[in-house]
Scaffold this motif. Structure first.
Motif, PDB file in Angstrom:
ATOM      1  N   THR A  29      45.665 -10.321  -6.535  1.00 30.25           N
ATOM      2  CA  THR A  29      45.398 -10.932  -7.843  1.00 30.25           C
ATOM      3  C   THR A  29      44.020 -10.536  -8.360  1.00 30.25           C
ATOM      4  OG1 THR A  29      44.660 -13.014  -6.848  1.00 30.25           O
ATOM      5  CG2 THR A  29      46.950 -12.902  -7.553  1.00 30.25           C
ATOM      6  N   TRP A  32      44.337  -6.918  -9.540  1.00 30.73           N
ATOM      7  CA  TRP A  32      45.077  -6.894 -10.804  1.00 30.73           C
ATOM      8  C   TRP A  32      44.183  -7.351 -11.959  1.00 30.73           C
ATOM      9  CZ3 TRP A  32      49.062  -4.888 -13.156  1.00 30.73           C
ATOM     10  CH2 TRP A  32      49.489  -5.444 -14.357  1.00 30.73           C
ATOM     11  N   ASP A  33      43.473  -8.463 -11.776  1.00 35.77           N
ATOM     12  CA  ASP A  33      42.602  -8.984 -12.832  1.00 35.77           C
ATOM     13  C   ASP A  33      41.480  -7.995 -13.157  1.00 35.77           C
ATOM     14  OD1 ASP A  33      44.185 -11.204 -12.860  1.00 35.77           O
ATOM     15  OD2 ASP A  33      42.745 -12.508 -11.855  1.00 35.77           O
ATOM     16  N   GLN A 116      47.282 -13.610 -16.571  1.00 34.00           N
ATOM     17  CA  GLN A 116      47.935 -14.685 -15.839  1.00 34.00           C
ATOM     18  C   GLN A 116      49.396 -14.372 -15.552  1.00 34.00           C
ATOM     19  OE1 GLN A 116      45.652 -15.452 -18.218  1.00 34.00           O
ATOM     20  NE2 GLN A 116      44.170 -16.576 -16.988  1.00 34.00           N
ATOM     21  N   ASP A 119      49.197 -12.304 -12.416  1.00 31.36           N
ATOM     22  CA  ASP A 119      48.828 -13.203 -11.307  1.00 31.36           C
ATOM     23  C   ASP A 119      49.987 -14.119 -10.938  1.00 31.36           C
ATOM     24  OD1 ASP A 119      46.315 -12.089 -11.429  1.00 31.36           O
ATOM     25  OD2 ASP A 119      45.346 -13.851 -12.295  1.00 31.36           O
ATOM     26  N   TRP A 123      52.022 -14.417  -7.339  1.00 31.35           N
ATOM     27  CA  TRP A 123      52.192 -15.658  -6.589  1.00 31.35           C
ATOM     28  C   TRP A 123      53.664 -16.031  -6.444  1.00 31.35           C
ATOM     29  CZ3 TRP A 123      48.873 -17.023  -3.262  1.00 31.35           C
ATOM     30  CH2 TRP A 123      47.539 -16.688  -3.451  1.00 31.35           C
TER      31      TRP A 123
END
Length: 129
Positions: A29, A32-33, A116, A119, A123
């Motif tokens: 995450t 990725w961010d 998001q 993300d 998840w």
């Protein structure tokens, strides 16, 4: 390639290796961010504002915990129900992507679909694994 991914996703994880998956999801995450933030800033699509929290109070931490709990129950728990009723994995992944986009849309702007949304999907995969 897709079958390899689906086989990996359905394989069991030994409890002794669970912490590796948690750390891997966290790292993924962040990566990725970082990529999304970098690309959008380079292209001039969006500049993220520094939104630092000036004071973290116990109430803030409790509020953050409960908001995260509500998000998990709302956007991940339905996937568990679908797995329990025996729905096949490809439709579950499509629904995970849809849940992730809805999750992202609740966070605000169009850029949130990338940030998001990505993300949330990571998840979702972790949850399914």
């Amino acid at each position: 390639m897709i079958n390899l991914f689906l086989n990996w996703l359905t394989a069991s994880v030994p409890i002794s290796q669970l912490w590796l998956y948690i750390i891997g999801a966290i790292i993924l995450t962040f990566v990725w961010d970082y990529i999304v933030t970098g690309i959008t800033n380079i292209l001039g699509i969006c500049h993220f504002v520094d939104g630092r929290i000036s004071k973290i109070t116990p109430f803030y931490l409790i509020k953050l915990f409960f908001l995260a709990l509500v998000e998990e129950v709302t956007f991940r728990f339905p996937l568990a129900i679908l797995v329990l009723i025996g729905l096949k994995l490809p439709p579950i992944l499509i629904l995970a992507a849809i849940f992730s986009l809805v999750f992202a849309a609740t966070h605000g702007k169009l850029i949130n679909l990338l940030m998001q949304g990505g993300d949330g999907f990571i998840w979702c995969l972790f949850f399914l694994k």
